[in-house]
Every structure is written in C-alpha cells, then in structure tokens.
Design a protein around this motif. Structure first.
Motif, PDB file in Angstrom:
ATOM      1  N   LEU A  36      29.362  87.044  42.743  1.00 48.65           N
ATOM      2  CA  LEU A  36      28.802  86.452  43.067  1.00 48.65           C
ATOM      3  C   LEU A  36      27.824  85.740  41.982  1.00 48.65           C
ATOM      4  O   LEU A  36      28.134  84.322  41.784  1.00 48.65           O
ATOM      5  CB  LEU A  36      27.965  86.349  44.661  1.00 48.65           C
ATOM      6  CG  LEU A  36      29.286  86.728  45.527  1.00 48.65           C
ATOM      7  CD1 LEU A  36      28.189  86.968  46.739  1.00 48.65           C
ATOM      8  CD2 LEU A  36      30.457  86.024  45.586  1.00 48.65           C
ATOM      9  N   GLY A  37      27.212  86.070  41.406  1.00 51.85           N
ATOM     10  CA  GLY A  37      26.298  85.394  40.584  1.00 51.85           C
ATOM     11  C   GLY A  37      26.613  84.953  39.228  1.00 51.85           C
ATOM     12  O   GLY A  37      27.001  83.981  38.280  1.00 51.85           O
ATOM     13  N   GLU A  40      29.362  82.266  40.098  1.00 53.62           N
ATOM     14  CA  GLU A  40      28.760  81.108  40.086  1.00 53.62           C
ATOM     15  C   GLU A  40      28.055  80.574  38.545  1.00 53.62           C
ATOM     16  O   GLU A  40      27.822  79.194  38.180  1.00 53.62           O
ATOM     17  CB  GLU A  40      27.294  81.317  41.327  1.00 53.62           C
ATOM     18  CG  GLU A  40      26.433  79.652  40.988  1.00 53.62           C
ATOM     19  CD  GLU A  40      27.351  79.249  42.212  1.00 53.62           C
ATOM     20  OE1 GLU A  40      27.158  78.113  41.927  1.00 53.62           O
ATOM     21  OE2 GLU A  40      27.430  79.575  43.356  1.00 53.62           O
ATOM     22  N   ALA A  44      29.343  76.977  36.889  1.00 55.11           N
ATOM     23  CA  ALA A  44      28.280  76.282  36.180  1.00 55.11           C
ATOM     24  C   ALA A  44      28.317  75.373  34.867  1.00 55.11           C
ATOM     25  O   ALA A  44      28.495  74.900  34.940  1.00 55.11           O
ATOM     26  CB  ALA A  44      26.474  76.362  36.830  1.00 55.11           C
ATOM     27  N   TYR A 148      25.343  69.221  41.214  1.00 61.35           N
ATOM     28  CA  TYR A 148      26.714  70.861  41.736  1.00 61.35           C
ATOM     29  C   TYR A 148      25.341  70.768  42.586  1.00 61.35           C
ATOM     30  O   TYR A 148      24.776  71.905  43.591  1.00 61.35           O
ATOM     31  CB  TYR A 148      26.370  71.395  40.964  1.00 61.35           C
ATOM     32  CG  TYR A 148      27.030  72.608  40.777  1.00 61.35           C
ATOM     33  CD1 TYR A 148      28.789  72.036  40.624  1.00 61.35           C
ATOM     34  CD2 TYR A 148      26.311  73.790  40.615  1.00 61.35           C
ATOM     35  CE1 TYR A 148      29.313  73.804  40.810  1.00 61.35           C
ATOM     36  CE2 TYR A 148      27.157  74.889  40.507  1.00 61.35           C
ATOM     37  CZ  TYR A 148      28.682  75.034  40.635  1.00 61.35           C
ATOM     38  OH  TYR A 148      29.067  75.614  40.987  1.00 61.35           O
ATOM     39  N   ALA A 150      26.328  74.432  44.800  1.00 60.28           N
ATOM     40  CA  ALA A 150      27.052  75.170  44.817  1.00 60.28           C
ATOM     41  C   ALA A 150      27.181  76.233  46.065  1.00 60.28           C
ATOM     42  O   ALA A 150      27.307  76.093  46.272  1.00 60.28           O
ATOM     43  CB  ALA A 150      25.852  76.864  43.558  1.00 60.28           C
ATOM     44  N   PRO A 151      28.157  76.761  45.803  1.00 60.09           N
ATOM     45  CA  PRO A 151      28.809  77.340  46.433  1.00 60.09           C
ATOM     46  C   PRO A 151      28.274  79.063  47.115  1.00 60.09           C
ATOM     47  O   PRO A 151      28.116  79.160  48.760  1.00 60.09           O
ATOM     48  CB  PRO A 151      30.030  78.310  46.236  1.00 60.09           C
ATOM     49  CG  PRO A 151      30.484  77.496  45.171  1.00 60.09           C
ATOM     50  CD  PRO A 151      28.918  76.966  44.314  1.00 60.09           C
ATOM     51  N   PHE A 152      27.326  79.346  46.453  1.00 58.99           N
ATOM     52  CA  PHE A 152      26.266  80.408  46.839  1.00 58.99           C
ATOM     53  C   PHE A 152      25.479  79.709  46.969  1.00 58.99           C
ATOM     54  O   PHE A 152      24.692  81.083  46.018  1.00 58.99           O
ATOM     55  CB  PHE A 152      26.915  81.975  46.070  1.00 58.99           C
ATOM     56  CG  PHE A 152      28.465  82.122  45.808  1.00 58.99           C
ATOM     57  CD1 PHE A 152      29.209  82.486  47.116  1.00 58.99           C
ATOM     58  CD2 PHE A 152      29.473  82.606  44.875  1.00 58.99           C
ATOM     59  CE1 PHE A 152      30.566  82.797  47.158  1.00 58.99           C
ATOM     60  CE2 PHE A 152      30.359  81.858  44.468  1.00 58.99           C
ATOM     61  CZ  PHE A 152      31.173  82.815  46.271  1.00 58.99           C
ATOM     62  N   ARG A 153      24.734  78.702  47.206  1.00 57.67           N
ATOM     63  CA  ARG A 153      23.482  78.181  46.929  1.00 57.67           C
ATOM     64  C   ARG A 153      22.253  79.470  47.353  1.00 57.67           C
ATOM     65  O   ARG A 153      21.028  79.106  47.049  1.00 57.67           O
ATOM     66  CB  ARG A 153      23.902  77.129  47.416  1.00 57.67           C
ATOM     67  CG  ARG A 153      23.704  76.400  49.360  1.00 57.67           C
ATOM     68  CD  ARG A 153      23.432  75.221  49.439  1.00 57.67           C
ATOM     69  NE  ARG A 153      24.655  74.617  49.110  1.00 57.67           N
ATOM     70  CZ  ARG A 153      25.810  73.848  49.134  1.00 57.67           C
ATOM     71  NH1 ARG A 153      26.590  75.143  50.545  1.00 57.67           N
ATOM     72  NH2 ARG A 153      26.106  73.426  48.428  1.00 57.67           N
ATOM     73  N   THR A 156      21.740  80.787  43.951  1.00 57.41           N
ATOM     74  CA  THR A 156      20.923  79.794  42.904  1.00 57.41           C
ATOM     75  C   THR A 156      20.673  78.828  43.268  1.00 57.41           C
ATOM     76  O   THR A 156      19.982  78.353  42.464  1.00 57.41           O
ATOM     77  CB  THR A 156      22.596  79.427  41.361  1.00 57.41           C
ATOM     78  OG1 THR A 156      23.301  78.825  42.338  1.00 57.41           O
ATOM     79  CG2 THR A 156      23.139  81.143  40.993  1.00 57.41           C
ATOM     80  N   ASP A 158      21.239  74.465  44.873  1.00 54.54           N
ATOM     81  CA  ASP A 158      21.537  73.642  43.551  1.00 54.54           C
ATOM     82  C   ASP A 158      21.178  73.406  42.634  1.00 54.54           C
ATOM     83  O   ASP A 158      20.049  72.961  43.088  1.00 54.54           O
ATOM     84  CB  ASP A 158      22.162  72.216  45.070  1.00 54.54           C
ATOM     85  CG  ASP A 158      22.826  72.697  45.951  1.00 54.54           C
ATOM     86  OD1 ASP A 158      23.961  73.833  45.581  1.00 54.54           O
ATOM     87  OD2 ASP A 158      22.717  71.951  46.895  1.00 54.54           O
TER      88      ASP A 158
END
Length: 178
Positions: A36-37, A40, A44, A148, A150-153, A156, A158
């Motif tokens: 997932l990282g 992401e 980005a 931005y 982030a879908p997996f905020r 990471t 936003d």
C-alpha cells in the motif's frame, strides 16, 4: 513436570504442520503495508509529475502569445485542469501572472488571473527568485497547487503539491492582457 506434559511438549516441538501459516500470519501485515505504501508513493509521484507538466504547459501557452484575451485565459486555465486528469480537477488551482522589472529594478505585477486561488493584485510587488528578471524585461509566472487526498491517508496523510514556473514572453517584451 508430568510425563503427559513432557510428551505433549515434545510432540508439539516436532510438529511442523502449521509453521508456514504462522510465518505468513506474521509477515502478511508488513507486506500489505509495504504494498500500500508503494502504491501511495507511485500515485503521489504521478500527481507531482502532472502538476509540474501543467505549470510548464500553462506558462508555455501564455508565453507564446503577445496579447491574452478573457476567452484565451479561460481556455488556458481549463487546460491546466485537464492536464491533471484522471485526478480530481476540483483539487487543482492555478495562478498566472505577468511580472515586469522596471529600468530602475522595481518588480511589479502587470496582471494576474487565477482559478481556485486568488489572483495577484496589479501593481503589487512580489519577491521573485534572483536572476529570473532583468531590468526592462517581463516574465510569465505560473503557480500551480494540488491538494492530494491520499487513498490510504492513514499511512501517509494528505499533502499539498505546489509548483512554480517562469518563462519569458516569446513574441514581445511583455504579454498584454485584454
């Protein structure tokens, strides 16, 4: 310790049937987070590249002209939002300004238009990086920002991506605004 417990522990120690399942259960969460990282980071970087491309394209479109009309400016600003696709254009903002340095070295904004952020006031005196302008010349200054989401905020968070681009006019000393 009783013989039963010794026998049970010895048998448990020799049994290897579930080792792979236990190893997978320990490693899987780390591997999922790494995956997932990486997704992401990839997204980005893609947004960052599109923000840079849109700043460059907007500056280039303005610098190629000697007079910009309202219709042309609307099309140019819309082009910036189109370049950011497939990412959400609602999170995109841009400001295009023409900045001139007088013969005595005073820097001021001739005109400015924006979408999603305030335009600079005509006559305001911005601070530009050294070496961008010389006396009696102008520059097209484009500022682009993208928020931005982030879908997996949870991993990471936003963040905002910003880019500035400077180009000298190609057809004349300054780009006029009608």
């Amino acid at each position: 310790m009783s013989d039963f417990l010794k026998h049970w522990f010895a048998r448990f120690h020799r049994d290897r049937a579930g080792v792979s399942a236990v190893e997978f259960a320990l490693i899987a969460p780390v591997m999922v987070l790494l995956y997932l990282g990486m997704v992401e980071i990839s997204m980005a970087l893609s947004v960052d590249r599109k923000v840079t491309n849109s700043a460059s394209a907007l500056a280039d479109l303005v610098a190629q002209d000697d007079v910009i009309t309202d219709g042309e400016m609307a099309n140019i600003l819309n082009a910036g939002a189109a370049i950011i696709a497939p990412f959400d254009a609602a999170d995109f903002s841009a400001r295009i300004s023409s900045v001139t340095m007088s013969l005595v070295g005073e820097v001021e904004v001739d005109w400015s238009d924006a979408q999603g952020m305030p335009a600079r006031a005509a006559g305001s005196q911005p601070t530009l990086p050294a070496g961008i302008l010389s006396a009696g010349r102008s520059v097209v200054w484009v500022e682009v920002a993208y928020s931005y989401n982030a879908p997996f905020r949870e991993i990471t968070g936003d963040f905002d991506i910003e880019e500035e681009f400077f180009l000298r006019p190609r057809q004349s000393l300054t780009v006029s605004r009608q």
